[in-house]
Write a protein that holds these residues in place. Structure first.
Motif, PDB file in Angstrom:
ATOM      1  N   ASP A   1      29.289  -1.667  64.959  1.00  0.00           N
ATOM      2  CA  ASP A   1      29.191  -0.445  65.754  1.00  0.00           C
ATOM      3  C   ASP A   1      28.587   0.657  64.894  1.00  0.00           C
ATOM      4  O   ASP A   1      27.822   1.481  65.378  1.00  0.00           O
ATOM      5  CB  ASP A   1      30.577  -0.020  66.251  1.00  0.00           C
ATOM      6  N   LEU A   2      28.931   0.639  63.608  1.00  0.00           N
ATOM      7  CA  LEU A   2      28.337   1.560  62.640  1.00  0.00           C
ATOM      8  C   LEU A   2      27.937   0.753  61.410  1.00  0.00           C
ATOM      9  O   LEU A   2      28.767   0.117  60.765  1.00  0.00           O
ATOM     10  CB  LEU A   2      29.326   2.658  62.246  1.00  0.00           C
ATOM     11  N   LEU A   3      26.640   0.783  61.092  1.00  0.00           N
ATOM     12  CA  LEU A   3      26.095   0.024  59.968  1.00  0.00           C
ATOM     13  C   LEU A   3      25.722   0.984  58.848  1.00  0.00           C
ATOM     14  O   LEU A   3      24.984   1.946  59.069  1.00  0.00           O
ATOM     15  CB  LEU A   3      24.862  -0.758  60.418  1.00  0.00           C
ATOM     16  N   LEU A   4      26.240   0.751  57.653  1.00  0.00           N
ATOM     17  CA  LEU A   4      25.875   1.539  56.485  1.00  0.00           C
ATOM     18  C   LEU A   4      24.990   0.691  55.591  1.00  0.00           C
ATOM     19  O   LEU A   4      25.354  -0.435  55.221  1.00  0.00           O
ATOM     20  CB  LEU A   4      27.121   1.983  55.695  1.00  0.00           C
ATOM     21  N   GLY A   5      23.814   1.225  55.233  1.00  0.00           N
ATOM     22  CA  GLY A   5      22.884   0.424  54.445  1.00  0.00           C
ATOM     23  C   GLY A   5      21.934   1.264  53.627  1.00  0.00           C
ATOM     24  O   GLY A   5      21.992   2.506  53.610  1.00  0.00           O
ATOM     25  N   THR A   6      21.034   0.562  52.943  1.00  0.00           N
ATOM     26  CA  THR A   6      20.020   1.203  52.101  1.00  0.00           C
ATOM     27  C   THR A   6      18.647   0.724  52.555  1.00  0.00           C
ATOM     28  O   THR A   6      18.446   0.434  53.734  1.00  0.00           O
ATOM     29  CB  THR A   6      20.269   0.867  50.624  1.00  0.00           C
ATOM     30  N   SER A   7      17.715   0.607  51.622  1.00  0.00           N
ATOM     31  CA  SER A   7      16.345   0.226  51.980  1.00  0.00           C
ATOM     32  C   SER A   7      16.250  -1.178  52.552  1.00  0.00           C
ATOM     33  O   SER A   7      15.211  -1.546  53.111  1.00  0.00           O
ATOM     34  CB  SER A   7      15.434   0.339  50.756  1.00  0.00           C
ATOM     35  N   THR A   8      17.307  -1.982  52.431  1.00  0.00           N
ATOM     36  CA  THR A   8      17.262  -3.328  53.021  1.00  0.00           C
ATOM     37  C   THR A   8      17.116  -3.279  54.533  1.00  0.00           C
ATOM     38  O   THR A   8      16.671  -4.242  55.148  1.00  0.00           O
ATOM     39  CB  THR A   8      18.538  -4.121  52.674  1.00  0.00           C
ATOM     40  N   ILE A   9      17.537  -2.188  55.165  1.00  0.00           N
ATOM     41  CA  ILE A   9      17.467  -2.118  56.627  1.00  0.00           C
ATOM     42  C   ILE A   9      16.500  -1.067  57.141  1.00  0.00           C
ATOM     43  O   ILE A   9      16.312  -0.943  58.358  1.00  0.00           O
ATOM     44  CB  ILE A   9      18.858  -1.853  57.258  1.00  0.00           C
ATOM     45  N   ASP A  10      15.850  -0.304  56.247  1.00  0.00           N
ATOM     46  CA  ASP A  10      14.998   0.766  56.784  1.00  0.00           C
ATOM     47  C   ASP A  10      13.554   0.331  56.999  1.00  0.00           C
ATOM     48  O   ASP A  10      12.759   1.073  57.549  1.00  0.00           O
ATOM     49  CB  ASP A  10      15.052   2.017  55.905  1.00  0.00           C
ATOM     50  N   VAL A  11      13.206  -0.874  56.561  1.00  0.00           N
ATOM     51  CA  VAL A  11      11.823  -1.337  56.674  1.00  0.00           C
ATOM     52  C   VAL A  11      11.699  -2.321  57.825  1.00  0.00           C
ATOM     53  O   VAL A  11      11.929  -3.514  57.672  1.00  0.00           O
ATOM     54  CB  VAL A  11      11.340  -1.975  55.359  1.00  0.00           C
ATOM     55  N   GLY A  12      11.384  -1.792  59.005  1.00  0.00           N
ATOM     56  CA  GLY A  12      11.008  -2.646  60.116  1.00  0.00           C
ATOM     57  C   GLY A  12      12.107  -3.336  60.887  1.00  0.00           C
ATOM     58  O   GLY A  12      11.842  -3.926  61.929  1.00  0.00           O
ATOM     59  N   VAL A  13      13.362  -3.317  60.400  1.00  0.00           N
ATOM     60  CA  VAL A  13      14.420  -4.036  61.095  1.00  0.00           C
ATOM     61  C   VAL A  13      14.690  -3.374  62.438  1.00  0.00           C
ATOM     62  O   VAL A  13      14.834  -2.160  62.543  1.00  0.00           O
ATOM     63  CB  VAL A  13      15.714  -4.072  60.248  1.00  0.00           C
TER      64      VAL A  13
END
Length: 702
Positions: A350-362
């Motif tokens: 419901d809430l995803l915390l992430g870094t650059s692993t998820i900001d490129v195109g996902v």
């Protein structure tokens, strides 16, 4: 008022007037977007070698890329810069296959370094070369990363002895290139000038050995450097730019498809430009802003994307404590997250915390976003995760930017944005690019260091009888193209190459030939912080400076680490080159204050040399004596500047994750007067000085 807020209009993409010849759409599809149809047409054009698709985020660039594979039996080799994006696209392509039902039933396979190692181990294969050939022979669509693509075309997987005898240079690259008609590079804007040069070298090798291949680059952000290189290299390219074509509008129309929904975007005020301000804002607003949004809008999905893995790791348990008693799932996705958690996180959270692993195109379905951004391109990329899917009443984002950027956007003379104003995506993106701040693109790197790799490719083309027989004109044509493109002389590159080998500076050449840089400061870690993680996924690599700053850990002997990894079913080769081995036990609430220390010869003289060098004897003032001992014994490719780190970053516009750190010759120094950069960052930093020197001066390697 604690934040400025603006509205972003919805975006509509123009539909194609007709379906291109040769394409049959699934029964429930009525049309393609203009840019999708145009991409398909250009990929069929024999007079076009390279296609750039610059459609907006969320406008279906992936479908444009895979239409030939779904309708025209086009074997495709696709390169993705992150493992998470490759995993996401694997699902997308499988979905296209289910919808289009191509008669030849293309087999889809995803491949990265870890998967390749496991595949070799499971199938008891003799080498990485054998594993790569096997996958290419059995995968009509192969999703991998640009690193593997580069190393294939840099002749890294060949089996040779110390004298260089063994596999012929085309043993692998020709087999791969002959198998695939289309080479796809997604999100290519994240590639640095060094990586662009590596891709160019591979493209020119293919051009003169296995000609007739198509290259497709996907990104919402143009790359002038790559376009300039292609023009000089004689590669015929076309750009598909829906913005210039007028293929976007911001109100509904009969022949337009909605690709983005209206968004409220807030810019909190007075965030200091330091590493902790975003973390503190999130903690202060976790209930009043973030949780309250989920309570006011039931069924919402959200993401928080930050620059720091440590910040995410510290925030996750705090959010779980607040959100999960209310039935809201909190998940993480970072470079330190295990593969099992990563694969489930996007779908479950419901809430995803992430870094650059998820900001490129996902492509995840969210209507709430909190994010940091290192530069303008990073801002547009991360903000583009929001508003892509229907089904929500409200779409809300919070951009956690330093106060000086917010002031440029809203307060300074001729500021482009007004509080409570409404803007279209194109105008807004232009404002962000114009007012965000300068980030150095290191455009001199290709000429200075990219030519080293070009010389290595050229050497392979000319040194063996088999290569000269099979590709009689390739060496000369490659040389002419690369000299024209990079503005170098191959013979001069040879001189530098051989001089480094003679002076035992091979590590510098290895660094120049790597794709992302050799991780000299990476440590093998056993992550004991997540008890739910499978045992084999607790073994990871992570860089020493971040460990010293943000984590607590215990020392491990190599033999104990390797034995435990082997017991967990991992190939120990993955950790062979680690600097040291540590057990990760927790995360620091406050960053540890430490620095690099060198007690050897005069740092002042070394810093004025302006040369990349290999340095031994370096220590750190944090961590343990064991770490300093391991560090001091390792020869490190580095560049030393007599400017302090803050001054250097400010003057040169160094990227946020640039490997440059404080250095002193006095362990008790509070403000280190020198800066040391490592590996690829050392080479990049040197180019900012080298290109001002006389061109006949070749003595720039210490």
């Amino acid at each position: 008022m604690t934040a400025y807020t603006i509205g972003l209009q919805p975006v509509y993409s123009q539909r194609a007037e007709a379906v291109p010849q040769g394409v049959t759409l699934p029964p429930d599809w009525s049309s393609l977007s203009w840019h999708q149809a145009e991409t398909f047409k250009l990929l069929q054009d024999p007079n076009v070698d390279v296609v750039f698709n610059q459609a907006m985020t969320g406008d279906g660039k992936s479908l444009a890329a895979y239409l030939p594979a779904m309708t025209n039996r086009t074997y495709t080799l696709a390169m993705y810069p992150t493992n998470e994006l490759a995993r996401d696209q694997e699902k997308q392509v499988a979905g296209y296959k289910a919808q289009f039902k191509p008669e030849y039933d293309p087999q889809i396979y995803r491949l990265n370094a870890a998967i390749l190692e496991e595949f070799i181990q499971t199938n008891k294969l003799s080498s990485k070369l054998t594993g790569l050939c096997n996958r290419a022979e059995n995968s009509e669509i192969l999703l991998t990363n640009p690193d593997i693509f580069h190393y294939i075309h840099d002749f890294r997987y060949l089996r040779r002895n110390k004298e260089g005898k063994g596999d012929n240079a085309n043993r692998l690259f020709a087999k791969i290139d002959e198998n695939y008609q289309l080479m796809l590079f997604d999100e290519f804007h994240v590639l640095s000038s060094a990586q662009i040069t590596s891709i160019l070298n591979a493209m020119l090798l293919i051009k003169h050995t296995v000609p007739g291949k198509k290259f497709l680059f996907l990104s919402a952000t143009p790359n002038d450097l790559l376009e300039d290189f292609l023009a000089k290299a004689g590669l015929r390219y076309r750009i598909i730019d829906p913005v210039k074509q007028g293929a976007y509008q911001f109100s509904h129309g009969d022949n337009w498809r909605q690709i983005n929904y209206p968004i409220r975007l807030s810019f909190p005020k007075k965030l200091e430009p330091n590493l902790r301000s975003s973390y503190d804002w999130i903690l202060e607003n976790v209930e009043t802003t973030i949780l309250s949004f989920f309570q006011e809008h039931p069924g919402s999905k959200g993401a928080i994307i930050l620059n720091s893995i440590a910040a995410v790791k510290k925030l996750v348990p705090k959010f779980k404590e607040i959100f999960e008693p209310l039935g809201l799932k909190v998940r993480e996705n970072t470079g330190l997250t295990g593969e099992t958690e990563k694969s489930r996180s996007v779908a479950e959270a419901d809430l995803l915390l992430g870094t650059s692993t998820i900001d490129v195109g996902v492509d995840f379905k969210i209507n709430f976003l909190v994010f940091e951004a290192a530069d303008a391109g990073n801002f547009i990329q991360r903000f583009g995760r929001l508003g892509r899917h229907e089904g929500f009443e409200v779409y809300q984002a919070y951009a956690l930017l330093p106060n000086f950027i917010v002031e440029r956007l809203f307060e300074m003379e001729k500021h482009p944005l007004e509080d409570e104003g409404t803007y279209n995506r194109i105008t807004f993106s232009e404002a962000i690019r114009a007012h965000y701040g300068y980030v150095n693109e290191f455009k001199q790197y290709p000429k200075r260091w990219g030519g080293i790799q070009s010389a290595c490719v050229h050497l392979e083309l000319k040194k063996s009888w088999q290569m000269r027989q099979q590709y009689p004109e390739a060496a000369d044509k490659f040389e002419a193209d690369i000299e024209s493109t990079l503005g170098i002389r191959i013979k001069q590159m040879y001189a530098q190459l051989f001089r480094c080998m003679e002076k035992e500076k091979k590590k510098i050449i290895d660094e120049a030939r790597s794709f992302r840089g050799i991780s000299q400061l990476d440590c093998g870690i056993y992550d004991a912080t997540n008890l739910d993680e499978p045992e084999r996924e607790r073994f990871k690599n992570y860089n020493l400076p971040s460990l010293l700053s943000n984590f607590t850990f215990e020392w491990m002997e190599k033999k104990d680490f390797m034995a435990q990894a082997k017991k967990g079913g991992l190939a120990s080769s993955r950790f062979d080159e680690a600097l040291c081995y540590l057990k990760l036990t927790g995360y620091r609430e406050l960053r540890e204050d430490w620095q690099f220390y060198y007690g050897g010869e005069d740092l002042k003289d070394m810093s004025k040399s302006g040369k990349v060098q290999i340095l031994k004897g370096l220590e750190v003032t944090g961590g343990t004596n064991d770490i300093s001992r391991k560090l001091a014994n390792r020869g490190l490719v580095c560049f030393i500047s007599d400017c302090d780190r803050a001054t250097l970053r400010g003057k040169l516009g160094l990227p946020i994750h640039f490997q440059a750190y404080g250095l002193s010759d006095r362990a008790e120094e509070r403000k280190p007067p020198y800066t040391i950069a490592f590996g690829r960052s050392a080479l990049l930093l040197e180019t900012l000085i080298w290109h001002w020197k006389p061109k006949e001066d070749e003595g720039w390697i210490c």
